[in-house]
Design a protein around this motif. Structure first.
Motif, short mmCIF file in Angstrom:
data_model
loop_
_atom_site.label_atom_id
_atom_site.label_comp_id
_atom_site.label_asym_id
_atom_site.label_seq_id
_atom_site.Cartn_x
_atom_site.Cartn_y
_atom_site.Cartn_z
N HIS A 1 36.19 89.71 56.32
CA HIS A 1 35.12 90.53 56.89
C HIS A 1 33.76 89.93 56.55
CE1 HIS A 1 38.03 93.79 57.62
NE2 HIS A 1 38.49 93.53 56.41
N PHE A 2 32.92 89.74 57.58
CA PHE A 2 31.54 89.38 57.31
C PHE A 2 30.84 90.57 56.68
CE2 PHE A 2 32.11 85.70 60.00
CZ PHE A 2 31.27 84.78 59.39
N MET A 3 30.09 90.30 55.62
CA MET A 3 29.39 91.38 54.94
C MET A 3 28.21 91.85 55.78
SD MET A 3 31.09 91.86 52.10
CE MET A 3 32.49 91.62 53.22
N PRO A 4 28.15 93.14 56.07
CA PRO A 4 27.01 93.66 56.83
C PRO A 4 25.78 93.80 55.93
CG PRO A 4 28.45 95.46 56.19
CD PRO A 4 29.12 94.20 55.71
N ALA A 5 24.64 94.07 56.54
CA ALA A 5 23.47 94.44 55.75
C ALA A 5 23.66 95.89 55.33
CB ALA A 5 22.20 94.28 56.59
N CYS A 6 23.80 96.12 54.04
CA CYS A 6 24.13 97.46 53.54
C CYS A 6 22.96 98.43 53.72
CB CYS A 6 24.50 97.40 52.06
SG CYS A 6 25.95 96.40 51.71
N GLU B 1 29.37 90.38 46.74
CA GLU B 1 30.74 89.92 46.93
C GLU B 1 31.71 90.59 45.95
OE1 GLU B 1 30.42 85.46 48.55
OE2 GLU B 1 28.93 86.01 47.06
N ILE B 2 31.32 90.69 44.70
CA ILE B 2 32.23 91.25 43.70
C ILE B 2 32.45 92.75 43.92
CG2 ILE B 2 32.62 91.65 41.24
CD1 ILE B 2 32.84 88.69 42.30
N VAL B 3 31.37 93.48 44.14
CA VAL B 3 31.52 94.93 44.35
C VAL B 3 32.29 95.20 45.65
CG1 VAL B 3 30.33 97.12 44.72
CG2 VAL B 3 29.48 95.51 43.01
N ASN B 4 32.00 94.43 46.71
CA ASN B 4 32.71 94.66 47.96
C ASN B 4 34.17 94.23 47.90
OD1 ASN B 4 30.94 96.02 49.82
ND2 ASN B 4 29.65 94.19 49.80
N LEU B 5 34.48 93.20 47.13
CA LEU B 5 35.89 92.87 46.90
C LEU B 5 36.61 94.04 46.25
CD1 LEU B 5 35.77 89.15 45.69
CD2 LEU B 5 37.26 90.01 47.50
N ALA B 6 35.95 94.65 45.26
CA ALA B 6 36.54 95.80 44.57
C ALA B 6 36.65 97.01 45.51
CB ALA B 6 35.72 96.16 43.34
N VAL B 7 35.64 97.21 46.35
CA VAL B 7 35.66 98.31 47.31
C VAL B 7 36.81 98.15 48.30
CG1 VAL B 7 34.42 99.28 49.30
CG2 VAL B 7 33.24 98.98 47.12
N MET B 8 36.99 96.93 48.82
CA MET B 8 38.09 96.68 49.76
C MET B 8 39.44 96.82 49.06
SD MET B 8 36.62 93.65 52.29
CE MET B 8 35.79 92.66 51.06
N TRP B 9 39.54 96.39 47.82
CA TRP B 9 40.76 96.57 47.02
C TRP B 9 41.07 98.06 46.86
CZ3 TRP B 9 41.27 99.05 42.29
CH2 TRP B 9 42.46 98.83 41.58
N ALA B 10 40.01 98.87 46.76
CA ALA B 10 40.16 100.32 46.58
C ALA B 10 40.41 101.05 47.90
CB ALA B 10 38.92 100.89 45.89
N GLY B 11 40.49 100.31 49.00
CA GLY B 11 40.79 100.93 50.29
C GLY B 11 39.59 101.24 51.15
N GLY B 12 38.39 100.81 50.73
CA GLY B 12 37.19 101.09 51.50
C GLY B 12 36.72 99.90 52.32
N LYS B 13 35.60 100.09 53.01
CA LYS B 13 35.01 99.05 53.82
C LYS B 13 33.76 98.52 53.11
CE LYS B 13 36.59 100.96 58.24
NZ LYS B 13 36.18 101.48 59.56
N PRO B 14 33.37 97.27 53.39
CA PRO B 14 32.15 96.74 52.78
C PRO B 14 30.96 97.65 53.01
CG PRO B 14 33.36 95.00 53.90
CD PRO B 14 34.05 96.29 54.25
N CYS B 15 30.12 97.75 51.99
CA CYS B 15 28.92 98.61 52.03
C CYS B 15 29.29 100.09 52.16
CB CYS B 15 27.98 98.19 53.16
SG CYS B 15 27.28 96.54 52.94
N SER B 16 30.40 100.46 51.58
CA SER B 16 30.87 101.84 51.65
C SER B 16 29.90 102.82 50.96
CB SER B 16 32.24 101.95 50.98
OG SER B 16 32.67 103.29 50.93
N GLU B 17 29.83 104.04 51.52
CA GLU B 17 29.10 105.13 50.88
C GLU B 17 30.05 106.22 50.41
OE1 GLU B 17 26.05 106.58 53.47
OE2 GLU B 17 25.14 104.61 53.77
N ASP B 18 31.36 105.92 50.48
CA ASP B 18 32.39 106.87 50.07
C ASP B 18 32.44 106.92 48.54
OD1 ASP B 18 34.90 107.99 49.25
OD2 ASP B 18 35.72 107.59 51.24
#
Length: 340
Positions: free
Chosen positions: A318-323, A165-182
């Motif tokens: 967004h529901f968190m996918p299985a990364c 949750e914390i990393v994906n919140l930060a990823v979405m704040w940074a403009g990415g999608k949950p479970c990003s590989e960018d």
């Protein structure tokens, strides 16, 4: 003769106690309604022992190690398929669950468990931001609260220690999608977390009491926890980060090595009755996935902003996918750095 009858009576009593049904539930802490368990025991004679855990990772590690004696576990959506793939849970016999059709249609054919063959809804909600408005009167609907904290909140912010949750919140704040590989997005998210950490007071789960008593002025928090804090402290509000926030559903699953299978099926069917699902929600203050439960729930849940996502905030959830394995490696590296 009296001694013989007394001995027979004691023997029958001890035999009855020995054969009493048991059920071992492994669930998140402060998440199981005592009233629900009391009602279930009164109606079935089955005694439930409830053991707490504090994170999906903790629960999975313990179950994977084996020999727990647990019958049921309550993982979040993005962990359901992990349990299935590892063979840790068994497919449900739906003929033993006559109230299975009480599951709301929108929660029946879910991505993480098509047709609900392995799991039964427990509760659902979101992960957002709790803010004490007596300390900070600005916008609560942003992850800036913990990633780029305003001066009023510095040193007064808690962050729940949940990696996904914390990393994906930060990823979405940074403009990415949950479970990003960018890599660029992940670097921006990591830098934001590392730069913000000195302004946090803690990384803890005990959010309800400490938000309610003013020990913390803000926290990354779950919707129901915030609801409960607000009931004790009206200054607490819940923010839905406009940059993106996680939605989740926790569901009950029957473990492959469950010893009390009959009792487990009785419990699973019991919690799909609307009045019983409502007891779960009334305690933890999250909505559930059972048709008709609303009419049995507390009236204040009908309008609570923590339960009813505002229209303007719905698209950001967004529901968190299985990364993927690669995404998990990136997230784990960020989380490891954050723990140093």
């Amino acid at each position: 003769m009296k001694k013989t009858l007394l001995g027979l009576s004691l023997l029958l009593c001890s035999t009855s106690l020995a054969s009493a049904e048991e059920l071992n539930l492994f669930n998140w802490g402060d998440y199981t309604s005592p009233e629900l368990l009391k009602k279930f025991e009164a109606e079935t004679g089955i005694h439930v022992t409830e053991t707490d855990y504090d994170s999906n990772d903790t629960a999975l590690a313990k179950i994977s190690a084996g020999g727990t004696g647990f019958d049921l576990v309550v993982p979040s959506a993005h962990f359901v398929q992990i349990y299935v793939e590892k063979g840790l849970v068994q497919k449900l016999d739906l003929t033993r669950l006559p109230h299975h059709s009480n599951i709301k249609p929108e929660w029946m054919d879910v991505e993480w468990d098509k047709g609900r063959e392995y799991s039964i809804p427990w509760q659902w909600g979101s992960t957002g931001i709790s803010v004490d408005t007596s300390v900070y009167k600005g916008d609560a609907n942003t992850s800036d609260i913990f990633l780029n904290p305003p001066d009023e909140l510095k040193g007064k912010i808690n962050v729940v220690p949940e990696m996904n949750e914390i990393v994906n919140l930060a990823v979405m704040w940074a403009g990415g999608k949950p479970c990003s590989e960018d890599v660029e997005v992940l670097k921006k998210a990591r830098d934001a977390l590392m730069n913000a950490k000195p302004y946090w007071i803690s990384m803890d789960y005990g959010t309800t009491e400490k938000m309610a008593n003013g020990e913390w002025a803000a926290s990354v928090n779950w919707s129901g926890e915030t609801f409960r804090a607000r009931l004790a402290n009206p200054n607490v509000v819940y923010g839905y980060p406009k940059e993106g926030y996680p939605l989740w559903m926790d569901s009950v699953m029957l473990l492959s090595d469950a010893q009390n299978v009959d009792a487990a099926y009785k419990f699973l069917d019991f919690i799909m009755l609307p009045e019983n699902a409502a007891l779960i929600s009334a305690f933890a203050r999250y909505p559930n996935g059972i048709t008709g439960a609303e009419e049995f729930m507390p009236a204040d849940m009908q309008t609570a902003p923590e339960v009813n996502i505002p229209e303007a905030s719905k698209a950001a959830g967004h529901f968190m996918p299985a990364c993927s394995g690669k995404a998990l490696d990136y997230m784990t590296a960020i989380w490891t750095d954050l723990q140093k």
